[in-house]
Design a protein around this motif. Sequence first.
Motif, PDB file in Angstrom:
ATOM      1  N   ALA A   1      -7.153   4.165   1.669  1.00  0.00           N
ATOM      2  CA  ALA A   1      -6.488   3.525   0.534  1.00  0.00           C
ATOM      3  C   ALA A   1      -7.476   3.231  -0.591  1.00  0.00           C
ATOM      4  CB  ALA A   1      -5.809   2.236   0.985  1.00  0.00           C
TER       5      ALA A   1
ATOM      6  N   GLU B   1      -5.650   3.415  -4.073  1.00  0.00           N
ATOM      7  CA  GLU B   1      -4.508   2.544  -3.815  1.00  0.00           C
ATOM      8  C   GLU B   1      -4.967   1.097  -3.697  1.00  0.00           C
ATOM      9  OE1 GLU B   1      -2.339   3.923  -0.453  1.00  0.00           O
ATOM     10  OE2 GLU B   1      -1.881   5.863  -1.321  1.00  0.00           O
TER      11      GLU B   1
ATOM     12  N   LEU C   1       0.830  -1.197   0.000  1.00  0.00           N
ATOM     13  CA  LEU C   1       0.000   0.000   0.000  1.00  0.00           C
ATOM     14  C   LEU C   1       0.861   1.241   0.000  1.00  0.00           C
ATOM     15  CD1 LEU C   1      -2.762  -1.009   2.546  1.00  0.00           C
ATOM     16  CD2 LEU C   1      -2.782  -1.214   0.081  1.00  0.00           C
TER      17      LEU C   1
ATOM     18  N   GLN D   1      -0.543   6.648   2.030  1.00  0.00           N
ATOM     19  CA  GLN D   1      -1.733   7.014   2.797  1.00  0.00           C
ATOM     20  C   GLN D   1      -1.860   6.179   4.063  1.00  0.00           C
ATOM     21  OE1 GLN D   1      -3.937   9.458   2.394  1.00  0.00           O
ATOM     22  NE2 GLN D   1      -2.732  10.238   0.686  1.00  0.00           N
ATOM     23  N   LEU D   2      -1.250   4.983   4.066  1.00  0.00           N
ATOM     24  CA  LEU D   2      -1.348   4.126   5.241  1.00  0.00           C
ATOM     25  C   LEU D   2      -0.281   4.436   6.286  1.00  0.00           C
ATOM     26  CD1 LEU D   2      -2.218   0.630   3.778  1.00  0.00           C
ATOM     27  CD2 LEU D   2      -3.707   2.319   4.818  1.00  0.00           C
TER      28      LEU D   2
END
Length: 237
Positions: free
Chosen positions: A27, A32, A3, A6-7
């Motif tokens: 995500a 994503e 991923l 954003q994570l």
Amino acid sequence: MKLGSQLCNPRNQESAVDYVFNAVISAITNRELAPGDKLPTESELSQNLGVGRNSVREAIKKLEAYGIVQIQRAEGTFICQEYNQKMLAPLLYGILLRADSWDNFAQLRSALEIGTLYLACETATVQDIEELKKITDILKQQLEQEFPNIDDILNTDRRFHTQIAAITGNKMILDFIEYISQITLRSRKATLQSVLQKKTTTDFLQKHLALLNVIQNHSYADIKNAVFSHYENWESF
């Protein structure tokens, strides 16, 4: 699959479970993760997000309960590829749990009904109109009985609004309307009891007929008034 960034955002004040849950949602929102994609393993998520595996496991259970992911025991966890009506329940219950929820919820319901009626005006067939007429005829008969059965009338009222939603051909709208019918059962029952006590059943029926006429005559200009009039008594309960 790895991923994106954003994570890896700071967790702020979120619990570890909510952090993992929201990270997966982000995500998906940011493309994503796409429908059908496989999530990283619990171990990978735990390492990437800096949280314990138990928190990851609880977050996955929450995502599954919301209809966002599907767990396939032998293969892993995947983003659901189809809309699931379970996705609506947390949204509606979350709205109702707010302290100022009732007025906002009434406005939400009215706004949804206005949009639904607009679509129904565009898509209604002759058969759709006839079905609505049959339902209003049943409603009229039930209201005119010497001892009206509240539960029967409520079921017919639900059928009426469900039919309008079904006319749009939009499954999400139909599910939303059905959930609203369940959640507002108590207030709708109180409204109907008031109608029967005050003997204003003719007005109650006319409000339904007004919605029917809007669809039958494609009266877009009358949609707002028909909806607001229909729910003015309900909003007081």
